[in-house]
Design a protein around this motif. Structure first.
Motif, PDB file in Angstrom:
ATOM      1  N   UNK B 430       0.984  -1.278  -0.010  1.00  0.00           N
ATOM      2  CA  UNK B 430      -0.055   0.061   0.135  1.00  0.00           C
ATOM      3  C   UNK B 430       0.857   1.393  -0.065  1.00  0.00           C
ATOM      4  N   UNK B 432       0.311   4.200  -0.652  1.00  0.00           N
ATOM      5  CA  UNK B 432      -0.191   5.310  -0.237  1.00  0.00           C
ATOM      6  C   UNK B 432       0.124   5.468   1.286  1.00  0.00           C
ATOM      7  N   UNK B 433       0.625   4.546   1.957  1.00  0.00           N
ATOM      8  CA  UNK B 433       0.946   4.592   3.391  1.00  0.00           C
ATOM      9  C   UNK B 433       2.242   5.365   3.487  1.00  0.00           C
ATOM     10  N   UNK B 434       2.604   6.395   3.359  1.00  0.00           N
ATOM     11  CA  UNK B 434       3.960   7.013   3.491  1.00  0.00           C
ATOM     12  C   UNK B 434       4.479   7.352   4.837  1.00  0.00           C
ATOM     13  N   UNK B 469      -3.878   4.388  -3.046  1.00  0.00           N
ATOM     14  CA  UNK B 469      -5.399   4.895  -2.711  1.00  0.00           C
ATOM     15  C   UNK B 469      -5.222   6.470  -2.742  1.00  0.00           C
ATOM     16  N   UNK B 472      -5.027  11.331  -0.586  1.00  0.00           N
ATOM     17  CA  UNK B 472      -4.044  12.273  -0.538  1.00  0.00           C
ATOM     18  C   UNK B 472      -3.215  12.396  -1.552  1.00  0.00           C
TER      19      UNK B 472
END
Lengths: 538, 538
Positions: B430, B432-434, B469, B472
């Motif tokens: 994933x 998007x999980x920065x 995702x 953001x």
């Protein structure tokens, strides 16, 4: 997947579009929020092809350049024949605004400076001058800030723009509103630095703190010591020439932004070594040099001659009265290993006291700066104060640590101001520390004057700086990663604390501002689920 | 500030440039790493103005387009008269390579598909054909992968390029190598989607999983149900027309990328509601509808007619045999509140069993898809399996949960494959999980076949998908935030597990690849402190 947004901004999630969960932007709000705004429902219409600014007070190149710039910026929003099609037909229409006069009441100053006056007023169709528009200030810097606010009052209406009858009276809460970029861990292209400066001006930041060099590279081209960049930059194309620097200083000057250069010593100097033999301490292992280097060798007189000459050049080139001297994260292990250092310390009766050795270095450096032709001032990172180094009374202490090492930032501010030093806060605003989800409210909830202290102590808080350290940032991601998160810090530093204590109230205004910056052509990333009219073209 | 990098890549931090701490890139390595590469020190020289590809086997539009594309891409690296100036003068020089033949040994297929053959060989100046260059494959898709690898073998040398005498024999570890984008939380401009597809091809991804619609917006323009986007998109400019979609499908086809559309139901459908009255369940409070809506109402026959017609259109437009049906995160609370749902469940003897109600919906939907004119296949998110919904044997289960809810991804893969289903993994990827610092090694250390299971179970792992995702992410930050982090996943899915189990060995190759993608004009962000020759122009 959008629950984080809802937690933060429950009040601002609109149900207007069939109940979709996203933040609805406000319209016509100025960011950062002015100290005082009065808006009527009546409005005037600006026709881009007829509009002009007229200079009714003093004039200068800064003003003329700003007029040209804002005539572009003002009209950069998306226009559409279907937007607000009712104008001119309703009773609120108060006519056309074809001219706004710029009333600069004193001569222009050439360079922005620490005491510059940024106060201004805007009157659009006010009761004492109906049908007219004016921006008034005692200072060119106030006119610049006023032009920015005025440009944000415009609302697209067909191919024209509406502006409500409005009065603004505005001034900054803090004089020191900085942003730090690091060009050592990665090189930043000139164009990206200029984009960043333009965005700073749009958010009323007034100091570009330029952390030019560090361990990883030395991109600054020195006329006096050209080998520093020849041997210390990544490659010959990863450098900032004298021309590049004067170009950036000029670009910033025209926008009322000071350029505060940082040349961090005695640590963080690995890239200085190859171009200046003998500068760095040679580290020893098993009785002989091991080929690695530590902080600047504070025992050699020649090093102070070098620093005098280098900082004389730097302070001339960057023009600001202040220079940032760094002083953070000095490791003592290399000094401890070196027999020459040990002998020097014995001779000076400070055996084993490496903080004292650091103090000797820093004291000499501060003397050098204070005795330069322009008698420059300086900032240092908080360690210089924390380590008990004796520093001059006019030193500005830059507080950056966020953990409780040695103490939290509120206690640090308390101590620094108790000792009578002026200070600048960055601890809450390390924008390089990214995380998943919305983080802007954290930046918004930090107030540099919220610590235990007297009014006198609080007045020693000059302001703050957002920082974007460069380990994971270069020209590819600088703008979207920095903006609009930096805008949140900008409002905390400019606007009244009474206006900046409510994230729910700020959210729709921030959303409007993000779309505005995007409209103006900058790759400004989104907060939660949302849209802007111009996001289809990025 | 650079300690994280050192922890990760101690072996690869070079001391070459005066001891500066940053990662030194490798040279001439192909990413993702081919299954087998043999390289000699001898080399040939490619002169851009003389070079050509010749087609010696089958030909088609995909091949011709690829030749044009790679003639640009191959030569996009920075050239400099001072780079590798020794060529042609040394004994390793084996002459000029003015032609590379493309030997496609079977007729072109029109669309990429789940069973496509991507194997290829490259021979440059090989012992059996010295002085020659060939790319050979049984399939157009293999030729595409071979062209990409060949383009990565080139090293700038003055205004020409060197290529070592090399043999490559290569094929993918997994057939399903996907990347998911979400165009509902934010709209993504067509141009950015194409940039992303181009980068996917450069990393040998072969599936673009397009999460087109969700709660926040419905940008898909349906011919049969135009009101869905008219009332469900952010604005009329935030939409994907039929033309846009066929444009993207074609762009992907030419690069050997399948487009797998996801229309997630019965939850995540809030934006469907305004354009399709009665579709969503009306939620009740105090005995009457409260104006909010829940998942699709599974009790109305008309809704299945709608879904049949919509999915018929979708599967035609997107061309792939597969469609992703979603099925994740279905909340039962709205169903529980609605008296018509309660009555339906009573009538069907499933009172209180909302998982069973979900199963009824999903079963009907699976039947609809399987009975479409093309007898399409489908993927579903893992909840459909987790909730015990009876699903068809040929369903592909998409595992995405990273927490232990209900169980970790390794246990989930074990269960899914034990039940005999084919599966695709996203839990580790994933993107998007920065987070702050380097995260790529986490993506690199995840292996979809590392779970307790028989060989038969492991063979049910079709591959994986990286996900971005969109909460953001929009066009401003999509490319730098996604790339080159996605490249790490690409290598895990293409290359041998024996070649992808060492982050220290991968780091310099990854650094080279990041500079390569930057050279090609994409805003690909950096890992730790570093530089590329083309980062001064971004």
């Amino acid at each position: 997947m959008w629950s984080e947004v809802l937690v933060l901004a429950t009040l601002t999630v609109g149900l207007s579009m069939g109940g979709f969960p996203y933040i609805t932007p406000s319209t016509g709000n100025v960011w950062p929020k002015p100290q005082m705004t009065e808006t009527q429902e009546t409005y005037m219409v600006i026709r881009p092809e007829k509009f002009k600014f007229s200079v009714v007070g003093h004039d200068c190149d800064i003003l003329q350049e700003a007029i040209n710039r804002y005539k572009r910026t003002m009209f950069s929003g998306p226009t559409s024949p279907t937007l607000n099609p009712v104008w001119r037909k309703d009773e609120k229409f108060n006519g056309f605004l074809d001219e706004v006069s710029l009333n600069l009441m004193a001569e222009c100053e050439e360079y922005p400076h620490q005491y510059m006056d940024e106060q201004y007023q805007i009157k659009i169709d006010s009761s004492d001058a109906p049908g007219n528009g004016t921006i008034i200030s005692q200072s060119i810097w106030g006119i610049l800030r006023g032009l920015e606010s005025f440009s944000q009052l415009l609302l697209p209406a067909g191919s024209d723009f509406n502006v409500n009858s409005t009065q603004v009276m505005d001034f900054p809460r803090f004089a020191h509103r900085g942003f730090m970029l690091d060009t050592s861990r990665h090189y930043l292209p000139i164009k990206k630095i200029k984009d960043h400066l333009e965005l700073m001006a749009m958010n009323k930041f007034n100091i570009f703190h330029w952390h030019v060099v560090d361990d990883q590279s030395f991109p600054y081209v020195s006329e006096r010591f050209p080998q520093l960049s020849e041997l210390g930059s990544f490659t010959p194309i990863h450098q900032y020439s004298a021309q590049n620097i004067s170009d950036i200083v000029e670009f910033a000057r025209l926008r009322g932004i000071r350029v505060l250069p940082e040349f961090d010593t005695p640590g963080h100097t690995r890239s200085w070594g190859p171009g200046q033999p003998e500068l760095l301490t040679s580290c020893y292992k098993d009785g002989k040099p091991d080929g690695t280097y530590g902080p600047i060798d504070p025992t050699l007189d020649g090093n102070y001659d070098f620093l005098t000459s280098l900082f004389e050049e730097i302070t001339e080139r960057f023009h600001d009265h202040y220079v940032h001297l760094g002083g953070d994260e000095v490791s003592f292990s290399c000094w401890e290993s070196n027999p020459n250092i040990t002998a020097y310390m014995e001779a000076h009766n400070i055996t084993g006291d490496y903080a004292k050795l650091e103090e000797i270095y820093i004291s000499k450096l501060l003397d050098i700066i204070a005795n330069l032709p322009n008698k420059n001032g300086y900032l240092v990172w908080q360690e210089v104060f924390d380590n008990g180094v004796k520093i001059a009374a006019d030193t500005i202490v830059h507080v950056w640590k966020s953990e409780h090492i040695p103490i939290g930032w509120k206690e640090e501010l308390e101590k620094v101001t108790e000792a009578g030093y002026r200070t600048v806060l960055s601890s809450c605003w390390y924008l390089n520390y990214i995380s998943y989800g919305d983080d802007w409210y954290k930046y918004y909830e930090c107030d540099p004057q919220e610590f235990n202290g007297t009014d006198t102590q609080k007045q020693l808080i000059l302001g703050g700086e957002a920082c974007m350290w460069g380990e994971y940032v270069d020209g590819t991601n600088l703008i979207p990663r920095t903006w609009p998160r930096a805008a949140v810090v900008a409002e905390k530093l400019w606007s009244s604390s009474a206006h900046t204590n409510d994230t729910n109230a700020a959210a729709p205004r921030l959303e409007e501002h993000r779309c505005r910056l995007l409209d103006r052509g900058y790759q400004v990333q989104p907060f939660g689920p949302s849209y802007c009219l111009s996001d289809v073209d990025v």
